[in-house]
Design an enzyme around this catalytic site. Structure first.
Site, PDB file in Angstrom:
ATOM      1  N   CYS A 159     -27.993  68.720 -44.710  1.00 39.55           N
ATOM      2  CA  CYS A 159     -28.552  67.400 -44.419  1.00 39.55           C
ATOM      3  C   CYS A 159     -29.546  67.510 -43.267  1.00 39.55           C
ATOM      4  O   CYS A 159     -29.234  68.103 -42.226  1.00 39.55           O
ATOM      5  CB  CYS A 159     -27.448  66.410 -44.079  1.00 39.55           C
ATOM      6  SG  CYS A 159     -28.040  64.762 -43.626  1.00 39.55           S
ATOM      7  N   CYS A 197     -21.038  63.766 -39.462  1.00 36.13           N
ATOM      8  CA  CYS A 197     -20.531  65.120 -39.721  1.00 36.13           C
ATOM      9  C   CYS A 197     -20.650  65.949 -38.446  1.00 36.13           C
ATOM     10  O   CYS A 197     -21.487  65.669 -37.589  1.00 36.13           O
ATOM     11  CB  CYS A 197     -21.314  65.803 -40.833  1.00 36.13           C
ATOM     12  SG  CYS A 197     -21.183  65.008 -42.454  1.00 36.13           S
ATOM     13  N   GLN A 219      -7.229  56.291 -49.229  1.00 35.72           N
ATOM     14  CA  GLN A 219      -7.748  57.577 -48.759  1.00 35.72           C
ATOM     15  C   GLN A 219      -9.205  57.776 -49.186  1.00 35.72           C
ATOM     16  O   GLN A 219      -9.573  57.500 -50.339  1.00 35.72           O
ATOM     17  CB  GLN A 219      -6.894  58.725 -49.291  1.00 35.72           C
ATOM     18  CG  GLN A 219      -5.556  58.866 -48.596  1.00 35.72           C
ATOM     19  CD  GLN A 219      -5.680  59.505 -47.216  1.00 35.72           C
ATOM     20  OE1 GLN A 219      -6.766  59.774 -46.732  1.00 35.72           O
ATOM     21  NE2 GLN A 219      -4.546  59.743 -46.578  1.00 35.72           N
ATOM     22  N   ASP A 248       4.020  58.607 -43.345  1.00 35.06           N
ATOM     23  CA  ASP A 248       2.565  58.810 -43.299  1.00 35.06           C
ATOM     24  C   ASP A 248       2.028  57.908 -42.193  1.00 35.06           C
ATOM     25  O   ASP A 248       1.356  56.906 -42.460  1.00 35.06           O
ATOM     26  CB  ASP A 248       1.953  58.463 -44.654  1.00 35.06           C
ATOM     27  CG  ASP A 248       0.448  58.710 -44.705  1.00 35.06           C
ATOM     28  OD1 ASP A 248      -0.088  59.297 -43.746  1.00 35.06           O
ATOM     29  OD2 ASP A 248      -0.187  58.294 -45.690  1.00 35.06           O
ATOM     30  N   CYS A 291      -2.276  62.967 -39.962  1.00 30.81           N
ATOM     31  CA  CYS A 291      -3.735  63.063 -39.793  1.00 30.81           C
ATOM     32  C   CYS A 291      -4.089  63.546 -38.393  1.00 30.81           C
ATOM     33  O   CYS A 291      -5.271  63.554 -38.030  1.00 30.81           O
ATOM     34  CB  CYS A 291      -4.394  61.711 -40.072  1.00 30.81           C
ATOM     35  SG  CYS A 291      -3.841  60.374 -39.005  1.00 30.81           S
TER      36      CYS A 291
END
Length: 467
Positions: free
Chosen positions: A84, A93, A296, A392, A419
């Protein structure tokens, strides 16, 4: 500028503008390189572990110095040119300059180090469950800031790292390509509408974000405008235009978020055109996803995790009834019920529980119940009746009351989907031997977010005292 090379054993006091040579040691949670110079920790964006580089010191933050990469003297194994063109600036990112295989190794190593350092967990870690060739184009949802400048031009994009400056984009390669193709036309339409836009509301009421969501398997798209106000002339007409332009767009909604805070979505959503939710096919089930539904981001990876859970619980012959704590809309609970288990889903958010119940009815699943409220209250009362548990939790992990409830009535089988490796390590230390009731059967890292430093992890455990 002052140039220094790290050859002296004497500790030097860094100065802004000073140029030094360093070797990358690790990455922080934002994907910035970490190095040491004369005993100081340096944080250098774009520096990779093992890389030798020339950097310029910029400013001190407590015990660290921020630096700027000037010249790579010896590139790290796996360094690549980011696909990118905005990767160096965009905060969406952080690892596009590292090849996928090296990203996988890095995430495994960081997970192992965190589990060992914080949790004293030395169990072998499985190879990272990769995205199977989908390291780009995997995000089924985007929430993108909007801002109209003083020149009248609309800017749409994610924030530059460490700032609130929007990096203007027309495409985003980590978005599902079916969503990506909508970006430029929608941006052009919003430009022509001349509606005010500011994600921070510093310049007054108006648009704040653009929301896009797609059903990975169904291909259905939901477009959402997030705004502080509904007073946008031509709003319904624009919504109908989008609905007519793309066959896959099923609905357009308006989400109102008038509060001056960092929450992207508000509590009130109205339908502008079409349908208020899209359909997704997930693990053989049909789910309905609305504007504010938590689901998700990486659908294929989520399916892989759920398939592991279903297979594992099915192999635990003594496990017949399972609690799914922090169940959301039932993405784990519903497939477990479809696999023949009795399931109780617990979730604080009442709207999510209502969606979970609707999805259960939609799929004809009867042996599953959902309860809303504080998870710990329901968990303490229900655990003695169940022999399996899935947790979770959010990034902060399990609070002390939840851990205590589990320790008081530990079910035979337990799965923890995390996570955040740090809070996972902290909680596992309390739950596993030598002091806890569980032994670890599997540690499976999962790559839900390629091109970033984030890694999720599924841990499967059985109670040591099981007959």
């Amino acid at each position: 500028m002052t140039r220094s090379v790290d050859t002296s054993s004497d500790r030097q006091q860094p100065k802004p503008g000073q140029i030094v040579e360093v070797t990358g040691l690790d990455l922080d949670r934002q994907g910035h390189g970490l190095a040491r110079w004369q005993g100081w920790v340096l944080v250098i964006p774009d520096l990779l572990p093992g890389e030798q580089a020339e950097v310029q010191l910029q400013q001190r933050r407590r015990s660290q110095w921020l630096g700027r990469l000037l010249k790579t003297l010896k590139p790290a194994s796996g360094r690549q040119h980011p696909p990118c063109i905005l990767a160096a600036d965009c905060g969406g990112c952080s690892l596009q300059h590292l090849q996928d295989s090296q990203q996988s190794l890095l995430k495994q190593q960081q997970l192992q180090q965190t589990l060992t350092r914080i949790g004293e967990i030395n169990h072998p870690i499985e190879p990272l469950l990769s995205a199977k060739g989908r390291s780009f184009g995997y995000r089924n949802r985007g929430l993108i800031p909007l801002r109209r400048g003083q020149d009248g031009k609309l800017r749409m994009g994610y924030y530059k790292r460490g700032s609130h400056r929007i990096v203007n984009l027309n495409r985003c390669p980590v978005l599902d390509p079916r969503l990506e193709q909508c970006l430029q036309p929608i941006k052009q339409d919003l430009q022509e509408r001349d509606w005010p836009a500011d994600p921070d509301l510093q310049s007054g009421d108006g648009l704040r974000h653009l929301g896009l969501r797609i059903g990975h398997a169904s291909g259905e798209i939901l477009i959402t405008l997030i705004s502080s106000t509904a007073s946008l002339p031509g709003l319904h007409q624009q919504a109908r235009t989008w609905l007519e332009r793309w066959d896959q767009v099923r609905g357009v909604t308006l989400n109102l978020q008038p509060k001056r805070n960092n929450l992207i979505l508000g509590t009130q959503t109205s339908l502008l055109a079409g349908e208020a939710a899209i359909t997704e096919n997930f693990c053989g089930l049909t789910l309905r996803l609305a504007t504010t539904t938590f689901f998700q981001i990486n659908t294929p990876q989520a399916e892989q995790v759920v398939e592991i859970l279903c297979e594992w619980f099915s192999r635990q012959g003594s496990t017949k009834a399972v609690i799914d704590a922090y169940c959301g809309i039932g993405t784990i609970a519903l497939p477990l019920a479809a696999a023949g288990l009795k399931v109780l889903g617990l979730e604080l958010n009442e709207a999510s529980v209502e969606q979970a119940r609707n999805n259960a009815r939609l799929n004809g699943l009867r042996d599953v119940q959902f309860r809303s409220g504080d998870v710990v209250d329901h968990l303490a009362a229900s655990l003695p009746k169940y022999d399996g548990l899935v947790v979770d939790p959010p990034r902060k992990g399990l609070n002390d009351a939840v851990v205590e409830a589990i320790l008081n009535h530990p079910p035979r089988s337990m799965a923890y989907l995390s996570c955040d490796p740090a809070t996972l390590a902290r909680d596992l230390k309390k739950l596993t031997t030598p002091d806890g009731p569980y032994r670890i059967e599997l540690v499976q890292p999962v790559d839900f977010f390629p091109q970033t430093t984030h890694v999720e992890c599924l841990v499967l455990m059985t109670r040591c005292s099981c007959d």
